[in-house]
Design a protein around this motif. Structure first.
Motif, mmCIF file in Angstrom:
data_model
loop_
_atom_site.group_PDB
_atom_site.id
_atom_site.type_symbol
_atom_site.label_atom_id
_atom_site.label_comp_id
_atom_site.label_asym_id
_atom_site.label_seq_id
_atom_site.Cartn_x
_atom_site.Cartn_y
_atom_site.Cartn_z
ATOM 1 N N MET A 61 0.831 -1.205 0.000
ATOM 2 C CA MET A 61 0.000 0.000 0.000
ATOM 3 C C MET A 61 0.865 1.254 0.000
ATOM 4 N N ALA A 62 1.973 1.215 0.721
ATOM 5 C CA ALA A 62 2.876 2.367 0.770
ATOM 6 C C ALA A 62 3.450 2.662 -0.612
ATOM 7 N N ILE A 63 3.805 1.606 -1.349
ATOM 8 C CA ILE A 63 4.320 1.784 -2.709
ATOM 9 C C ILE A 63 3.249 2.382 -3.607
ATOM 10 N N LEU A 64 2.022 1.864 -3.512
ATOM 11 C CA LEU A 64 0.936 2.346 -4.373
ATOM 12 C C LEU A 64 0.591 3.803 -4.059
ATOM 13 N N LYS A 65 0.633 4.176 -2.788
ATOM 14 C CA LYS A 65 0.385 5.574 -2.418
ATOM 15 C C LYS A 65 1.410 6.492 -3.066
ATOM 16 N N ARG A 66 2.666 6.056 -3.093
ATOM 17 C CA ARG A 66 3.716 6.843 -3.740
ATOM 18 C C ARG A 66 3.447 6.985 -5.234
ATOM 19 N N PHE A 83 0.520 7.046 -6.720
ATOM 20 C CA PHE A 83 -0.558 8.007 -6.931
ATOM 21 C C PHE A 83 -0.149 9.437 -6.584
ATOM 22 N N SER A 84 0.847 9.579 -5.743
ATOM 23 C CA SER A 84 1.253 10.930 -5.354
ATOM 24 C C SER A 84 2.385 11.491 -6.212
ATOM 25 N N GLU A 85 3.186 10.593 -6.841
ATOM 26 C CA GLU A 85 4.382 11.049 -7.542
ATOM 27 C C GLU A 85 4.328 10.925 -9.065
ATOM 28 N N ILE A 86 3.453 10.076 -9.591
ATOM 29 C CA ILE A 86 3.382 9.881 -11.038
ATOM 30 C C ILE A 86 2.241 10.727 -11.595
ATOM 31 N N PRO A 87 2.550 11.779 -12.365
ATOM 32 C CA PRO A 87 1.520 12.733 -12.806
ATOM 33 C C PRO A 87 0.322 12.098 -13.502
ATOM 34 N N LEU A 108 -8.009 12.898 -8.830
ATOM 35 C CA LEU A 108 -8.663 14.198 -8.694
ATOM 36 C C LEU A 108 -10.174 14.051 -8.536
ATOM 37 N N GLY A 109 -10.730 14.744 -7.565
ATOM 38 C CA GLY A 109 -12.172 14.709 -7.330
ATOM 39 C C GLY A 109 -12.667 13.457 -6.650
ATOM 40 N N THR A 110 -11.740 12.668 -6.131
ATOM 41 C CA THR A 110 -12.119 11.419 -5.457
ATOM 42 C C THR A 110 -12.035 11.605 -3.947
ATOM 43 N N SER A 111 -13.089 11.212 -3.256
ATOM 44 C CA SER A 111 -13.105 11.378 -1.799
ATOM 45 C C SER A 111 -12.592 10.139 -1.068
ATOM 46 N N ASP A 112 -12.975 8.956 -1.531
ATOM 47 C CA ASP A 112 -12.600 7.724 -0.845
ATOM 48 C C ASP A 112 -11.340 7.135 -1.478
ATOM 49 N N ILE A 131 -10.074 3.189 -3.221
ATOM 50 C CA ILE A 131 -9.481 3.071 -4.550
ATOM 51 C C ILE A 131 -8.142 2.331 -4.476
ATOM 52 N N LEU A 132 -7.334 2.666 -3.479
ATOM 53 C CA LEU A 132 -6.035 2.008 -3.319
ATOM 54 C C LEU A 132 -6.203 0.511 -3.093
ATOM 55 N N LYS A 133 -7.134 0.138 -2.209
ATOM 56 C CA LYS A 133 -7.373 -1.280 -1.932
ATOM 57 C C LYS A 133 -7.854 -2.012 -3.177
ATOM 58 N N ASN A 134 -8.761 -1.359 -3.922
ATOM 59 C CA ASN A 134 -9.268 -1.980 -5.147
ATOM 60 C C ASN A 134 -8.164 -2.144 -6.184
ATOM 61 N N CYS A 135 -7.281 -1.143 -6.257
ATOM 62 C CA CYS A 135 -6.167 -1.215 -7.205
ATOM 63 C C CYS A 135 -5.228 -2.372 -6.869
ATOM 64 N N LEU A 136 -4.892 -2.498 -5.578
ATOM 65 C CA LEU A 136 -4.016 -3.606 -5.172
ATOM 66 C C LEU A 136 -4.652 -4.945 -5.491
ATOM 67 N N SER A 137 -5.948 -5.052 -5.236
ATOM 68 C CA SER A 137 -6.658 -6.294 -5.511
ATOM 69 C C SER A 137 -6.639 -6.608 -7.005
ATOM 70 N N GLN A 138 -6.848 -5.583 -7.825
ATOM 71 C CA GLN A 138 -6.870 -5.788 -9.277
ATOM 72 C C GLN A 138 -5.478 -6.117 -9.811
ATOM 73 N N ILE A 139 -4.452 -5.469 -9.276
ATOM 74 C CA ILE A 139 -3.074 -5.770 -9.681
ATOM 75 C C ILE A 139 -2.747 -7.233 -9.359
ATOM 76 N N SER A 140 -3.138 -7.662 -8.166
ATOM 77 C CA SER A 140 -2.917 -9.050 -7.759
ATOM 78 C C SER A 140 -3.635 -10.004 -8.710
ATOM 79 N N HIS A 141 -4.858 -9.662 -9.070
ATOM 80 C CA HIS A 141 -5.640 -10.499 -9.990
ATOM 81 C C HIS A 141 -4.932 -10.654 -11.329
#
Length: 245
Positions: A114-119, A121-125, A132-136, A140-150
C-alpha cells in the motif's frame, strides 16, 4: 505407527523412470507414497530430486521422513519445498536474465504494498490525475491492489492491458505499470511476482529451464490436483522438453 503399503502403493514407490500420475482421494496416503518413492530412488542412487509441495507443513513432513531414513550427505541430493519457495529462489538467482535488479527482497505485508501504491498516486503525474475529485482514496487504493494481484495471478502484464480496446483497462495499465516500476526501483517483489517472474524466466529463457531439468532428474509435485493456472504454467514451462517416457 504407519500401516504397511498396499500393493498399488508399492507399485508406485518402486516406479523408477518415466512420468507417473497418481490419482487418489483425500486421506489415501498420497504424500506418504511420494515420500517413500523419493527414499527408494535415493536408495537406488538416483539423485538430484526436486519435490514441490503446496504447504510448508507438507514440505517439513516430507523432509523429516527422508532425514529419518537417509544419511545427511544423501539428503543433500533432494530439494523439498513449496512451489513458491522454489520459484523465489529461481527469481532471486536468475531474475537478472529478464532485467530484474539484483538484491531484491520480498514484500509480504499489505501495508508495504500500500505504501508503494500511495507513492505511485502521489508522484506519477498521469496516475495522480486519476485521483482528482475522489473522496474515498483508501477504497481506490485497496481496489487497485486487488486488481493488480488479480492480473499478476493471471500472468497479465501492463503491456497486454495497454493493447486493450477498453479505455478503463488502458488507464489501469498505467497504474499497474507505474506500480511495477516503483517496486523494481526499490528492489522489492510482492508475493504475486514470484510465480509471474519465474514463469517469465522459464518461458523467455528456455535454456534456464533446461539447466534446472538437467540439475533435477526427478521432479515430484505433491497434491497436483490443486494446481491453479499460474502454478501449472510455471511447472509446464520448467518441464518443457523434460522426458516423459
Amino acid at each position: 505407527m504407519a500401516f504397511p503399503l498396499t500393493e498399488s502403493q508399492l507399485k508406485i514407490v518402486n516406479h523408477v523412470d518415466g512420468a507417473l500420475l497418481v490419482i487418489a482421494g483425500p486421506g489415501s496416503g498420497k504424500t506418504r507414497v511420494l515420500t517413500e518413492r523419493i527414499i527408494n530412488l535415493l536408495h537406488l542412487n538416483k539423485k538430484r530430486i526436486l519435490a514441490l509441495t503446496f504447504s510448508n507443513k507438507a514440505a517439513e513432513e516430507i523432509s523429516e521422513r527422508i532425514e529419518q531414513n537417509l544419511t545427511e550427505d544423501v539428503f543433500e541430493d533432494v530439494f523439498v519445498g513449496t512451489i513458491h519457495s522454489f520459484c523465489l529462489d529461481v527469481v532471486m538467482n536468475r531474475g537478472n536474465l529478464i532485467g530484474l535488479p539484483s538484491g531484491m527482497v520480498l514484500f509480504e505485508s499489505e501495508a508495504d504494498k500500500m505504501a508503494i501504491l500511495k507513492r505511485v498516486f502521489s508522484e506519477i503525474p498521469e496516475v495522480k490525475n486519476q485521483f482528482l475529485g475522489t473522496s474515498d482514496k483508501g477504497k481506490i487504493l485497496k481496489n487497485c491492489l486487488s486488481q493488480i494481484s488479480h492480473y499478476k495471478q493471471k500472468f497479465i502484464s501492463p503491456e497486454v492491458l495497454m493493447d486493450s480496446n477498453n479505455e478503463n483497462e488502458i488507464k489501469f495499465a498505467r497504474v499497474f505499470e507505474a506500480y511495477n516500476n516503483m517496486m523494481l526501483s526499490q528492489r522489492v517483489l510482492d508475493f504475486d511476482d514470484i510465480l509471474f517472474y519465474a514463469y517469465r524466466i522459464f518461458s523467455e529463457r528456455p535454456q534456464i529451464a533446461s539447466s534446472y531439468t538437467r540439475l533435477y532428474k526427478y521432479i515430484f509435485v505433491d497434491e497436483a490436483q490443486d494446481l491453479n493456472a499460474a502454478q501449472y504454467k510455471v511447472i509446464r514451462a520448467l518441464c518443457n522438453g523434460f522426458p516423459t517416457l
